[in-house]
Scaffold this motif. Structure first.
Motif, mmCIF file in Angstrom:
data_model
loop_
_atom_site.group_PDB
_atom_site.id
_atom_site.type_symbol
_atom_site.label_atom_id
_atom_site.label_comp_id
_atom_site.label_asym_id
_atom_site.label_seq_id
_atom_site.Cartn_x
_atom_site.Cartn_y
_atom_site.Cartn_z
ATOM 1 N N SER A 113 27.745 -3.868 -34.136
ATOM 2 C CA SER A 113 28.444 -4.447 -32.998
ATOM 3 C C SER A 113 29.888 -3.951 -33.073
ATOM 4 N N THR A 114 30.803 -4.619 -32.422
ATOM 5 C CA THR A 114 32.168 -4.110 -32.333
ATOM 6 C C THR A 114 33.191 -5.223 -32.253
ATOM 7 N N ILE A 115 34.402 -4.926 -32.715
ATOM 8 C CA ILE A 115 35.530 -5.836 -32.547
ATOM 9 C C ILE A 115 35.776 -6.138 -31.076
ATOM 10 N N GLY A 116 35.313 -5.244 -30.199
ATOM 11 C CA GLY A 116 35.525 -5.412 -28.764
ATOM 12 C C GLY A 116 34.872 -6.644 -28.177
ATOM 13 N N VAL A 117 33.898 -7.240 -28.886
ATOM 14 C CA VAL A 117 33.281 -8.459 -28.345
ATOM 15 C C VAL A 117 34.284 -9.605 -28.287
ATOM 16 N N TYR A 118 35.400 -9.481 -29.028
ATOM 17 C CA TYR A 118 36.399 -10.549 -29.053
ATOM 18 C C TYR A 118 37.416 -10.447 -27.915
ATOM 19 N N PHE A 119 37.387 -9.381 -27.122
ATOM 20 C CA PHE A 119 38.331 -9.292 -26.011
ATOM 21 C C PHE A 119 38.172 -10.517 -25.103
ATOM 22 N N GLY A 120 39.303 -11.181 -24.816
ATOM 23 C CA GLY A 120 39.270 -12.343 -23.943
ATOM 24 C C GLY A 120 38.784 -13.611 -24.616
ATOM 25 N N ALA A 121 38.617 -13.584 -25.955
ATOM 26 C CA ALA A 121 38.043 -14.748 -26.633
ATOM 27 C C ALA A 121 39.043 -15.862 -26.854
ATOM 28 N N ARG A 122 40.338 -15.556 -26.752
ATOM 29 C CA ARG A 122 41.352 -16.580 -26.993
ATOM 30 C C ARG A 122 42.061 -16.955 -25.699
ATOM 31 N N THR A 123 42.607 -18.149 -25.673
ATOM 32 C CA THR A 123 43.334 -18.622 -24.505
ATOM 33 C C THR A 123 44.690 -17.941 -24.438
ATOM 34 N N ASP A 124 45.341 -18.041 -23.289
ATOM 35 C CA ASP A 124 46.670 -17.459 -23.128
ATOM 36 C C ASP A 124 47.658 -18.027 -24.151
ATOM 37 N N ALA A 125 47.448 -19.289 -24.544
ATOM 38 C CA ALA A 125 48.395 -19.945 -25.442
ATOM 39 C C ALA A 125 48.391 -19.335 -26.842
ATOM 40 N N ASP A 126 47.220 -18.885 -27.322
ATOM 41 C CA ASP A 126 47.174 -18.371 -28.695
ATOM 42 C C ASP A 126 46.818 -16.893 -28.774
ATOM 43 N N ALA A 127 46.734 -16.212 -27.617
ATOM 44 C CA ALA A 127 46.295 -14.810 -27.609
ATOM 45 C C ALA A 127 47.240 -13.911 -28.382
ATOM 46 N N GLY A 128 48.520 -14.245 -28.412
ATOM 47 C CA GLY A 128 49.466 -13.379 -29.099
ATOM 48 C C GLY A 128 49.733 -13.766 -30.537
ATOM 49 N N SER A 129 48.960 -14.700 -31.068
ATOM 50 C CA SER A 129 49.238 -15.213 -32.405
ATOM 51 C C SER A 129 48.963 -14.200 -33.498
ATOM 52 N N GLY A 130 48.012 -13.287 -33.264
ATOM 53 C CA GLY A 130 47.648 -12.330 -34.294
ATOM 54 C C GLY A 130 46.846 -12.933 -35.422
ATOM 55 N N THR A 180 34.161 -17.599 -33.554
ATOM 56 C CA THR A 180 35.045 -17.691 -32.390
ATOM 57 C C THR A 180 34.218 -17.649 -31.105
ATOM 58 N N PRO A 181 34.392 -18.609 -30.182
ATOM 59 C CA PRO A 181 33.666 -18.545 -28.911
ATOM 60 C C PRO A 181 34.041 -17.277 -28.140
ATOM 61 N N LEU A 182 33.038 -16.562 -27.654
ATOM 62 C CA LEU A 182 33.267 -15.295 -26.968
ATOM 63 C C LEU A 182 33.282 -15.493 -25.456
ATOM 64 N N SER A 183 34.080 -14.657 -24.803
ATOM 65 C CA SER A 183 34.128 -14.655 -23.344
ATOM 66 C C SER A 183 32.936 -13.882 -22.788
ATOM 67 N N LEU A 184 32.465 -14.279 -21.616
ATOM 68 C CA LEU A 184 31.383 -13.536 -20.965
ATOM 69 C C LEU A 184 31.893 -12.282 -20.269
ATOM 70 N N SER A 185 33.193 -12.211 -20.007
ATOM 71 C CA SER A 185 33.736 -11.025 -19.348
ATOM 72 C C SER A 185 33.885 -9.907 -20.367
ATOM 73 N N VAL A 186 33.758 -8.658 -19.898
ATOM 74 C CA VAL A 186 33.846 -7.508 -20.784
ATOM 75 C C VAL A 186 34.704 -6.422 -20.134
ATOM 76 N N PRO A 187 35.549 -5.724 -20.915
ATOM 77 C CA PRO A 187 36.421 -4.713 -20.339
ATOM 78 C C PRO A 187 35.796 -3.325 -20.270
ATOM 79 N N ALA A 188 34.665 -3.102 -20.950
ATOM 80 C CA ALA A 188 34.077 -1.760 -21.013
ATOM 81 C C ALA A 188 32.605 -1.876 -21.360
ATOM 82 N N ALA A 189 31.889 -0.755 -21.207
ATOM 83 C CA ALA A 189 30.441 -0.759 -21.414
ATOM 84 C C ALA A 189 30.054 -1.070 -22.851
ATOM 85 N N ILE A 190 30.771 -0.504 -23.819
ATOM 86 C CA ILE A 190 30.353 -0.653 -25.212
ATOM 87 C C ILE A 190 30.331 -2.113 -25.650
ATOM 88 N N PRO A 191 31.428 -2.896 -25.499
ATOM 89 C CA PRO A 191 31.332 -4.304 -25.893
ATOM 90 C C PRO A 191 30.327 -5.098 -25.078
#
Length: 320
Positions: free
Chosen positions: A116-133, A140-151
């Motif tokens: 699988s890929t780290i890309g499955v985590y895209f969009g998994a965090r809320t705006d409040a903690d997305a920049g926490s690093g 981690t709950p995953l988002s249903l939206s995807v930015p590209a074919a591979i994830p």
């Protein structure tokens, strides 16, 4: 004997190398080529030229070899898919995955590992903690939206694997692999590090035109050297017992483009690897606690050692 799909590819060849170093025998399945890459030069492996989309041809491999485990690393195809080819691309990707799962069931393998890929985590965090690093654990709950074919395909594959593991009793393990760079790799569409290293080794300006978005100095990602990635996957395949179905495979920390550039300059002081200041967004970092606890894995390559090793590889005459 471990069957590795995509075993002549980038991550696949290093995984095979790590399995061989652990004393395992391997059979490599590749659709196009049967030529061993440099990292496997001189290795005693069986190579089968088989399209995993051809179920009967794949099942025949198990009649010629005593396969005890499968590592499925064959890629889902390019990051960008033309609209007119999207349906057939999906059919081929999911069909190949189902064929591998059927082979695992019919051969009675001990464990099936699926990339699988780290890309499955895209969009998994809320705006409040997305920049926490903060590192992302596997639950981690995953988002249903995807930015590209591979994830997108990797998320589907994880769901299929979970369902079939429950129904069939197969031991199916997903590897969520971080950004990976190193010998045998190429310019990646998602991050700039490979292009920066290739440019430094050639004494040229980096060509970043293949990236899906502009690169900035402060863009960061969980970046893992491919020798570490391959060893982690081998450890997961060979572990006597695994306590989870999903494992993050990475370094466990963020590496920025500025970090990569600084590491490159330790080997090539005049490298032209400067990027504009700034960042495109939050950093994805993997929590590798499960991997450490269940396999004893520790990364062996920091950014400086990785850059030096990769540049030496390219300067030795290897083109990737």
């Amino acid at each position: 004997m471990i069957l590795v799909t995509g075993g002549l590819g980038f991550i696949g060849s290093h995984t095979v190398r790590a399995l061989l170093d652990q004393g395992e025998e391997c059979v490599l399945v590749q659709r196009r080529s049967t030529e061993l890459p440099p990292v496997l030069a001189g290795a005693r492996v069986a190579v089968e030229r088989v399209d995993i989309g051809d179920r009967d041809a794949l099942l025949d491999v198990g009649r010629r070899h005593a396969v005890t485990g499968i590592v499925h690393l064959a890629g889902p195809g390019p990051a960008r898919i033309a609209p007119e080819a999207a349906v057939e691309a999906a059919r081929a990707t999911l069909g190949g995955l189902l064929n591998v799962m059927q082979a695992a069931q019919e051969w009675g393998v001990r464990r099936l590992g699926v990339a699988s890929t780290i890309g499955v985590y895209f969009g998994a965090r809320t705006d409040a903690d997305a920049g926490s690093g903060l590192p992302l654990p596997e639950d981690t709950p995953l988002s249903l939206s995807v930015p590209a074919a591979i994830p997108a395909f990797k998320k589907i594959g994880e769901l299929l694997g979970s369902h079939l593991a429950d129904v069939t009793g197969l031991d199916i393990v997903d590897y969520r692999i971080s950004g990976t760079w190193g010998p045998g790799g190429h310019e990646d569409p998602f991050f700039a590090a490979p292009a920066l290293v290739h440019a430094a080794a050639r004494g040229a300006e980096p060509d970043l035109s293949t990236l899906m978005a502009p690169a900035y100095a402060d863009d960061a990602l969980d970046l893992n050297y491919v020798k570490d990635t391959g060893r982690a996957i081998a450890l997961l395949q060979l572990a006597d017992k695994l306590n989870h179905r999903t494992y993050n495979v990475g370094s466990g920390h963020a590496t920025s483009n500025a970090d990569v550039a600084a590491a490159i300059r330790r080997t090539v002081p005049d490298a032209r690897v400067d990027l504009p200041t700034g960042s495109r967004g939050p950093h994805l970092v993997l929590d590798i606690g499960r991997l450490r606890e269940d396999t004893g894995y520790r990364p062996e390559y920091d950014t400086e050692r990785a850059a030096a090793d990769y540049i030496a590889w390219l300067r030795a005459g290897h083109d990737r």
